[in-house]
Write a protein that holds these residues in place. Structure first.
Motif, PDB file in Angstrom:
ATOM      1  N   VAL A 155     107.541 -33.759  13.003  1.00  0.00           N
ATOM      2  CA  VAL A 155     106.506 -33.886  14.033  1.00  0.00           C
ATOM      3  C   VAL A 155     105.117 -33.801  13.401  1.00  0.00           C
ATOM      4  O   VAL A 155     104.229 -34.592  13.718  1.00  0.00           O
ATOM      5  N   ALA A 156     104.913 -32.858  12.490  1.00  0.00           N
ATOM      6  CA  ALA A 156     103.608 -32.716  11.834  1.00  0.00           C
ATOM      7  C   ALA A 156     103.255 -33.966  11.040  1.00  0.00           C
ATOM      8  O   ALA A 156     102.107 -34.428  11.072  1.00  0.00           O
ATOM      9  N   ARG A 157     104.223 -34.532  10.363  1.00  0.00           N
ATOM     10  CA  ARG A 157     103.988 -35.767   9.591  1.00  0.00           C
ATOM     11  C   ARG A 157     103.578 -36.907  10.514  1.00  0.00           C
ATOM     12  O   ARG A 157     102.633 -37.635  10.237  1.00  0.00           O
ATOM     13  N   TRP A 158     104.294 -37.070  11.617  1.00  0.00           N
ATOM     14  CA  TRP A 158     103.942 -38.107  12.592  1.00  0.00           C
ATOM     15  C   TRP A 158     102.540 -37.844  13.154  1.00  0.00           C
ATOM     16  O   TRP A 158     101.736 -38.746  13.292  1.00  0.00           O
ATOM     17  N   TYR A 159     102.259 -36.596  13.456  1.00  0.00           N
ATOM     18  CA  TYR A 159     100.990 -36.226  14.084  1.00  0.00           C
ATOM     19  C   TYR A 159      99.797 -36.522  13.183  1.00  0.00           C
ATOM     20  O   TYR A 159      98.752 -36.973  13.646  1.00  0.00           O
ATOM     21  N   HIS A 160      99.928 -36.262  11.885  1.00  0.00           N
ATOM     22  CA  HIS A 160      98.824 -36.539  10.957  1.00  0.00           C
ATOM     23  C   HIS A 160      98.453 -38.017  10.964  1.00  0.00           C
ATOM     24  O   HIS A 160      97.285 -38.364  10.815  1.00  0.00           O
ATOM     25  N   GLU A 161      99.438 -38.878  11.126  1.00  0.00           N
ATOM     26  CA  GLU A 161      99.167 -40.318  11.189  1.00  0.00           C
ATOM     27  C   GLU A 161      98.644 -40.730  12.561  1.00  0.00           C
ATOM     28  O   GLU A 161      97.761 -41.570  12.672  1.00  0.00           O
ATOM     29  N   ALA A 162      99.185 -40.148  13.618  1.00  0.00           N
ATOM     30  CA  ALA A 162      98.822 -40.544  14.982  1.00  0.00           C
ATOM     31  C   ALA A 162      97.479 -39.992  15.429  1.00  0.00           C
ATOM     32  O   ALA A 162      96.778 -40.610  16.224  1.00  0.00           O
ATOM     33  N   GLU A 163      97.103 -38.817  14.941  1.00  0.00           N
ATOM     34  CA  GLU A 163      95.870 -38.133  15.340  1.00  0.00           C
ATOM     35  C   GLU A 163      95.105 -37.664  14.112  1.00  0.00           C
ATOM     36  O   GLU A 163      95.012 -36.462  13.848  1.00  0.00           O
ATOM     37  N   PRO A 164      94.535 -38.577  13.335  1.00  0.00           N
ATOM     38  CA  PRO A 164      93.919 -38.187  12.067  1.00  0.00           C
ATOM     39  C   PRO A 164      92.738 -37.223  12.206  1.00  0.00           C
ATOM     40  O   PRO A 164      92.434 -36.504  11.268  1.00  0.00           O
TER      41      PRO A 164
END
Length: 139
Positions: A67-76
């Motif tokens: 989730v954190a990995r996805w989040y870093h890309e989705a919400e920079p």
């Protein structure tokens, strides 16, 4: 609301063994940000994704890392501690996991001959912005 779908898809396609019936997806605290006037008819959506993973038998940090990995890309532009979680420990093997992530999306409104076309707009890539002309000495 493309980001909630993207996160759900990322979880279901990851090698965590999750199935669609065990991943509940909710959108909470949604807001529509709309500026007045005809010059800018775009809207910005702000909401919290709430994912509940039922009977999760994997290692919790595997799920949270994904989730954190996805989040870093989705919400920079988001704060590093923006994603939160809770766990209901069911037994020595499984837990129900609740993960919350605040997101924003822009919906672009483009006038056409037939009215208006609405399209989700991607987030800017902060790492791709060339800052060298703003600060001397940057490569």
């Amino acid at each position: 609301m493309r980001k909630v779908t993207q996160l759900r898809d990322a979880l279901l396609t990851a090698p965590l063994g999750l199935t669609a019936d065990k991943v509940l997806t909710f959108v909470e605290a949604g807001k529509v940000i709309s500026c007045r006037g005809h010059q800018n008819e775009h809207i910005r959506l702000s909401y919290t994704i709430r994912i509940v993973v039922l009977d999760y038998v994997g290692v919790p940090h595997d799920l949270l890392w994904l989730v954190a990995r996805w989040y870093h890309e989705a919400e920079p532009a988001a704060l590093p501690e923006a994603v939160t979680f809770k766990a209901d420990i069911l037994d020595h093997r499984s837990a129900d996991m609740l993960i919350e992530a605040p997101v924003t999306e822009t919906v672009r409104a483009t006038p056409t001959a037939d009215g208006t076309t609405l399209e989700s707009e991607g987030d800017p890539d902060a790492l791709a912005i060339d800052m060298s002309h703003l600060v001397a000495g940057l490569p």
